[in-house]
Scaffold this active site. Structure first.
Site, PDB file in Angstrom:
ATOM      1  N   ASP A 104     -17.570   6.850  -0.633  1.00 53.68           N
ATOM      2  CA  ASP A 104     -16.290   6.701   0.080  1.00 53.68           C
ATOM      3  C   ASP A 104     -16.002   8.039   0.767  1.00 53.68           C
ATOM      4  OD1 ASP A 104     -13.804   5.812   0.967  1.00 53.68           O
ATOM      5  OD2 ASP A 104     -12.824   5.951  -0.993  1.00 53.68           O
ATOM      6  N   HIS A 115      -7.595   0.877  -6.072  1.00 51.57           N
ATOM      7  CA  HIS A 115      -7.724  -0.033  -4.926  1.00 51.57           C
ATOM      8  C   HIS A 115      -8.364  -1.327  -5.432  1.00 51.57           C
ATOM      9  CE1 HIS A 115      -7.776  -1.413  -0.958  1.00 51.57           C
ATOM     10  NE2 HIS A 115      -8.610  -0.584  -0.370  1.00 51.57           N
ATOM     11  N   GLN A 154     -10.054  -3.979  -3.153  1.00 52.06           N
ATOM     12  CA  GLN A 154     -11.362  -3.561  -2.654  1.00 52.06           C
ATOM     13  C   GLN A 154     -12.460  -3.933  -3.643  1.00 52.06           C
ATOM     14  OE1 GLN A 154     -12.037  -1.887   0.396  1.00 52.06           O
ATOM     15  NE2 GLN A 154     -14.081  -2.566  -0.204  1.00 52.06           N
ATOM     16  N   ARG A 195     -13.163  -8.739   2.011  1.00 51.90           N
ATOM     17  CA  ARG A 195     -11.760  -8.434   1.709  1.00 51.90           C
ATOM     18  C   ARG A 195     -10.910  -9.675   1.971  1.00 51.90           C
ATOM     19  NH1 ARG A 195      -9.870  -3.303   1.736  1.00 51.90           N
ATOM     20  NH2 ARG A 195      -8.012  -4.358   0.959  1.00 51.90           N
ATOM     21  N   CYS A 249     -16.309   1.193   1.215  1.00 54.49           N
ATOM     22  CA  CYS A 249     -15.112   0.390   1.494  1.00 54.49           C
ATOM     23  C   CYS A 249     -14.673   0.502   2.953  1.00 54.49           C
ATOM     24  CB  CYS A 249     -13.975   0.803   0.558  1.00 54.49           C
ATOM     25  SG  CYS A 249     -13.419   2.503   0.772  1.00 54.49           S
ATOM     26  N   ARG A 265       0.879  -1.186   0.000  1.00 53.16           N
ATOM     27  CA  ARG A 265       0.000   0.000   0.000  1.00 53.16           C
ATOM     28  C   ARG A 265       0.904   1.221   0.000  1.00 53.16           C
ATOM     29  NH1 ARG A 265      -5.204   1.391   3.688  1.00 53.16           N
ATOM     30  NH2 ARG A 265      -6.048   0.006   2.097  1.00 53.16           N
TER      31      ARG A 265
HETATM   32  N1   CP Z   1     -11.093  -0.413   2.820  1.00 55.99           N
HETATM   33  C1   CP Z   1      -9.807  -0.416   3.203  1.00 55.99           C
HETATM   34  O1   CP Z   1      -8.888  -0.609   2.406  1.00 55.99           O
HETATM   35  O2   CP Z   1      -9.625  -0.204   4.536  1.00 55.99           O
HETATM   36  P1   CP Z   1      -8.231   0.031   5.263  1.00 55.99           P
HETATM   37  O3   CP Z   1      -7.733   1.401   4.865  1.00 55.99           O
HETATM   38  O4   CP Z   1      -8.570  -0.026   6.725  1.00 55.99           O
HETATM   39  O5   CP Z   1      -7.261  -1.023   4.861  1.00 55.99           O
HETATM   40  N1  NVA Z   2     -10.277   6.554  -0.711  1.00 57.28           N
HETATM   41  C1  NVA Z   2      -9.822   6.101   0.588  1.00 57.28           C
HETATM   42  C2  NVA Z   2      -9.933   4.619   0.676  1.00 57.28           C
HETATM   43  C3  NVA Z   2      -9.508   4.046   1.990  1.00 57.28           C
HETATM   44  C4  NVA Z   2      -9.600   2.566   2.041  1.00 57.28           C
HETATM   45  C5  NVA Z   2      -8.398   6.551   0.813  1.00 57.28           C
HETATM   46  O1  NVA Z   2      -7.579   6.423  -0.104  1.00 57.28           O
HETATM   47  O2  NVA Z   2      -8.099   7.058   1.892  1.00 57.28           O
END
Ligand code: CP
Ligand code: NVA
Length: 317
Positions: A231, A140, A143, A302, A274, A113
Site C-alpha cells: 500500500d 479498512h 477493502q 469493492r 488497494c 470514511r
Molecule cells: N482503496 C480505496 O479505498 O480507494 P479510495 O481511497 O479511492 O476509496
Molecule cells: N492506507 C491508505 C489507503 C487508501 C485507500 C490511506 O489510508 O491513505
C-alpha cells in the site's frame, strides 16, 4: 437461477454495524462474501434495496469507495446521498451524536470514511441504523472483504494460505491482521521497525489463534507466499504525522515490491494493492502492471463485496 434476498423490514435493534472485522465470527463474514458472490454472478433477484437510502459521509478523499458504494446502492435499487464533511455542519462543530440521530431519521444505513476511528464509533453508538466503516486511521474492513474475495476468485480458499504484506503497518495492514484471524490465513508482515502495526493488535490476533509473523526482511516475508500485498508509503493524514513523509520514504525505500522480490514468492503468487498506487515507490510498474497483478479485479470487487456487506447490514441472512 436468481434468489430473492429478503431484508428484514424496519431494521433491527441493535443495528447491524460493520465497523471492524474483529467484531465478527468468520461465518458471518463468510455470509457477507457469499452475498457478494451471489450479487456478482447476477444471482440476486430484483432490487433488494428498493425504497432504501444510504448516506455516504467522506471526511477524507476517495475514488473507489465513493464510486463503488454509490453505484452499488443504485444497482441494488436504492438511493445514495453522498456527503462531503466540508458541506456538513459537523465541520462547524455539530456533535457526531446529533449527526447520528438526525441521519437515522432520514436514511436506512450510513457509510463513513473518517480520519479518526473515534468519530465513527461515536456515530455508531448513537445511530439507530447500520453504520459501515469506509476507512479510518486504523482500519479498512471493506477493502479486506474485496481482497479476500479477489484472492479466492484467483487462487481458491484463502484459509491456510500465506499472504505477505510489505511496507507500512498502516490501516489496511491492520485490517489484514484482523482478516487473517477471521479467515484463517497466515499473514507475514515485513515493515521497518518504526512502522510496525500496533503490538496490541498482533497480540490479540495471536490470542485468537492467528499466525501473524513480523519481520523487517521483505524477502523472508514473501517466501512461498501466494499473495504479495502493499500500500502507499504515505497514507492520508500521514503527511503531517510525527515521522513526516520524507522520513517515511527513507524508511520504506528497501520495501518496494519489485520483480526481484516477487521471484521469492510462490511461482503463482498474485499481487494485490488497494489503490491508489505510486509506481516507483511502494511498487515497481513492472509488478503492478504485470501478469501477477490483480489490482483492477480487486478494485472491481469493492463494488461486489460492499453489496454483500450492505445486504447483510440491512438484514439479509
Ligand atoms: N482503496 C480505496 O479505498 O480507494 P479510495 O481511497 O479511492 O476509496
Ligand atoms: N492506507 C491508505 C489507503 C487508501 C485507500 C490511506 O489510508 O491513505
Amino acid at each position: 437461477m436468481s434468489a430473492v434476498v429478503a431484508l428484514k423490514s424496519g431494521g433491527e435493534s441493535p443495528p447491524r454495524h460493520f465497523l471492524e472485522l474483529m467484531d465478527f465470527e468468520g461465518a458471518t463474514l463468510r455470509r457477507m462474501l457469499d452475498l457478494a458472490a451471489q450479487t456478482k454472478r447476477g444471482a440476486v433477484a430484483g432490487k433488494p434495496l428498493a425504497g432504501k437510502t444510504v448516506a455516504l459521509i467522506f471526511e477524507k478523499p476517495s475514488t473507489r469507495t465513493r464510486v463503488s458504494f454509490e453505484v452499488g446502492v443504485t444497482q441494488l435499487g436504492g438511493h445514495a446521498v453522498v456527503l462531503s464533511s466540508r458541506d456538513m455542519q459537523s465541520s462547524r462543530g455539530e456533535e457526531m451524536s446529533d449527526t447520528a440521530k438526525v441521519l437515522s431519521r432520514y436514511v436506512d444505513a450510513i457509510m463513513m470514511r473518517t480520519h479518526d476511528v473515534n468519530r465513527i464509533r461515536e456515530l455508531a453508538r448513537h445511530a439507530t441504523v447500520p453504520v459501515i466503516n469506509g476507512l479510518t486511521d486504523i482500519s479498512h474492513p471493506c477493502q479486506l472483504m474485496a481482497d479476500v474475495l479477489t484472492f479466492e476468485e484467483h487462487r481458491g480458499p484463502i484459509a491456510g494460505q500465506v499472504v505477505a504484506w510489505i511496507g507500512d503497518g498502516n490501516n489496511v495492514a491492520q485490517s489484514f491482521i484482523q482478516a487473517a484471524t477471521r479467515f484463517g490465513f497466515t499473514l507475514r508482515l515485513a515493515t521497518p521497525a518504526a512502522l510496525r502495526p500496533p503490538q496490541a493488535l498482533v497480540d490479540w490476533a495471536r490470542s485468537q489463534g492467528a499466525t501473524i509473523e513480523l519481520t523487517e526482511d521483505p524477502v523472508e516475508a514473501v517466501r512461498d507466499a501466494r499473495c504479495v500485498v502493499t500500500d502507499a508509503w504515505v497514507s492520508m493524514n500521514d503527511e503531517t504525522d510525527d515521522s513526516g513523509a520524507p522520513n517515511r520514504h527513507n524508511l520504506l525505500a528497501p520495501y518496494q515490491v519489485t520483480p526481484e522480490l516477487m521471484r521469492h514468492a510462490a511461482a503463482d503468487a498474485i499481487f494485490q494493492h488497494c489503490l491508489p498506487a505510486h509506481r516507483g515507490e511502494e511498487v515497481a510498474a513492472e509488478v503492478i502492471d504485470g501478469p501477477q497483478s490483480v489490482v483492477f479485479d480487486e478494485a472491481e470487487n469493492r463494488l461486489h463485496a460492499q453489496k454483500g456487506v450492505l445486504l447483510w447490514a440491512l438484514g439479509a441472512g
